[in-house]
Design an enzyme around this catalytic site. Structure first.
Site, PDB file in Angstrom:
ATOM      1  CE  LYS A   1     -15.847   0.617  11.157  1.00  0.00           C
ATOM      2  NZ  LYS A   1     -15.841   1.435  12.374  1.00  0.00           N
TER       3      LYS A   1
ATOM      4  CB  CYS B   1     -18.925   3.931   8.056  1.00  0.00           C
ATOM      5  SG  CYS B   1     -17.246   4.399   7.587  1.00  0.00           S
TER       6      CYS B   1
ATOM      7  CE  LYS C   1      -3.602  -0.249   2.646  1.00  0.00           C
ATOM      8  NZ  LYS C   1      -4.468  -0.199   3.852  1.00  0.00           N
TER       9      LYS C   1
ATOM     10  CG  ASN D   1     -21.783   7.010  10.784  1.00  0.00           C
ATOM     11  OD1 ASN D   1     -21.962   7.948  10.003  1.00  0.00           O
ATOM     12  ND2 ASN D   1     -20.646   6.347  10.833  1.00  0.00           N
TER      13      ASN D   1
ATOM     14  N   GLY E   1     -25.168  -0.040   3.818  1.00  0.00           N
ATOM     15  CA  GLY E   1     -24.101  -1.025   3.970  1.00  0.00           C
ATOM     16  C   GLY E   1     -22.789  -0.292   4.090  1.00  0.00           C
TER      17      GLY E   1
ATOM     18  CE  LYS F   1     -18.406   8.745  10.766  1.00  0.00           C
ATOM     19  NZ  LYS F   1     -17.111   8.209  10.360  1.00  0.00           N
TER      20      LYS F   1
END
Length: 437
Positions: free
Chosen positions: A265, A262, A33, A210, A259, A206
């Site tokens: 979960k 983020c 990466k 969500n 889906g 956060k």
């Protein structure tokens, strides 16, 4: 500054910070990466990021390495942007990567520094990390840990980083707040509001955001079931609701549900943490949100079965969309691929087409069939499923597509197609919560 972790969040943050004029080192344990990013190649699809990566690399302000010690030694601000995936055996977040990155930073500090957590973590994590930093930092070094949650949207991450709609700083001292205001001087000058708060509140912002968006999606999907039972149209209903400024139209599209890496979960981690804290009403609400969302996938599978006369065995099913949403190649917990795989297991011949997520989908679900165009997915299909709302799917000419199959049946699982236009083109059209006549 350093940025630990070069995934969706970290790579974007590193590039954006370099664009704002800082000297940035992206740090990751994955050599492949690091090599790709150093060569100007983004390992995932994110609009605008490849161009900005090349630009900032050329300035010399941005580099990537696996050598954490050298990176930390030369920096004043260290961002922790590693993943917090769901644990294998529970809904709790796996904090091993966050803990490891924080420990490595603290151990290799050679001067006073600020450690900035951006990863999404359960409330209470930052307080424990402060203890970890205190136990790991070399003698005589002042290391302050604060929390600065991220609010990136995949597909719009570059703009969200350079022009955030809010900047949350949790647990700052006068010194560290001044440093962070210098880091974000450009967006603050543009008018981005700064919210200064304590660590627990910053950690909760956060996941709460969500959870609210997930709740909004599950709410309209629950109402879509009422619309189907009553003969109403949830798309028109959502438009009417959206005119109320207290509600708004965003995230009110009934369909296959959410889906990605983020929302699922994060709401499960918040559910788990809420139970630990004894906040059972929040946990119960999030449980319902999750169940409604997952139920939408079963509903679309049932619609496909019904369209094929009760069985999809040896039927050809075209699937438009593999990514969990448009403008990304992310297929983590993708509702589209979940539905496609379930139909494949029932004996269907499934052909999936996605303009960006074909390769990532093939790696995740190699047994499915994959096309290279919309036409290839539609050709000879017994039913066509629109499972990701890419613009090219919404804008496609249904009249032309109708000639590719003798049984033009379409299921709009995202609520974005014009029912009148598709029916006028000869398609049998059905959609979640929409009129069938």
């Amino acid at each position: 500054m350093t940025v630990f972790g070069t995934g969706y969040l970290g790579a974007t943050h590193a590039v954006a910070m370099a664009e704002l004029g800082f000297d940035v080192v992206g740090v990751d344990v994955d050599q492949a990466k690091v090599d790709a990013l150093a060569a100007g190649k983004v390992p995932f699809f994110e609009p605008g990021l490849p161009e900005l990566l090349e630009k900032t690399l050329a300035t010399g302000r941005l580099r990537f390495t696996t050598d954490a010690a050298s990176a930390v030694a030369g920096a004043d601000v260290h961002f922790v942007c590693v993943g917090t995936p769901q644990q294998r055996t529970s809904h709790a977040a796996n904090l091993a990567y966050v803990e490891d990155a924080t420990r490595v930073i603290a151990q290799h500090l050679t001067k006073d520094a600020v450690i900035v957590g951006k990863s999404t973590v359960p409330v209470g994590t930052a307080a424990r990390l402060r203890e970890l930093v205190a136990a790991s930092v070399p003698a005589g070094i002042d290391a302050e840990l604060l929390w600065n949650p991220e609010f990136l949207r995949e597909g719009k991450a570059v703009g969200d980083t350079l022009h955030p709609d809010r900047i949350v700083l949790g647990g700052v001292s006068e010194r560290s707040e001044a440093i962070m205001r210098a880091v974000y001087a450009a967006p603050i000058a543009e008018g981005s509001p700064v919210v200064v708060t304590d660590l627990p509140t910053a950690e909760l912002v956060k996941v709460s955001a969500n959870a609210f968006l997930a709740t909004k999606i599950s709410f309209i999907n629950a109402i879509a079931g009422v619309c189907e039972a009553a003969g109403a149209d949830v798309t028109v209903l959502a438009d009417a609701l959206g005119h109320d400024v207290r509600i708004g139209r965003q995230f009110l599209d009934a369909g296959l549900g959410f889906g990605g890496g983020c929302l699922p979960k994060d709401i499960r981690a918040l559910m788990h943490r809420s139970k630990e804290l004894g906040a059972n009403r929040a946990a119960a609400l999030l449980q319902q949100v999750d169940e409604i969302n997952m139920g939408q996938r079963e509903r679309v599978i049932d619609m496909a079965l019904e369209a094929c006369g009760g069985s999809v065995l040896n039927k050809r099913i075209g699937v438009l969309g593999a990514a969990f949403k448009p403008l990304t190649d992310d297929v983590r917990d993708s509702p589209a691929l979940n539905v496609a795989a379930a139909l494949h297991l029932r004996g269907a011949q499934v052909t999936v087409y996605d303009p960006e997520a074909g390769d990532t989908a093939r790696r995740a679900f190699p047994t499915l069939g994959y096309g290279t165009s919309v036409d290839e997915a539609v050709e000879g299909s017994d039913v066509l499923l629109v499972l990701t709302e890419w613009k090219q799917f919404v804008d496609v000419d249904p009249q032309r597509l109708a000639g590719l199959t003798s049984t033009p049946r379409v299921i709009d699982a995202r609520g974005k197609l014009s029912a009148d236009q598709w029916r006028a083109a000869g398609w049998e059209f059905t959609g979640l919560g929409r009129l069938t006549a």
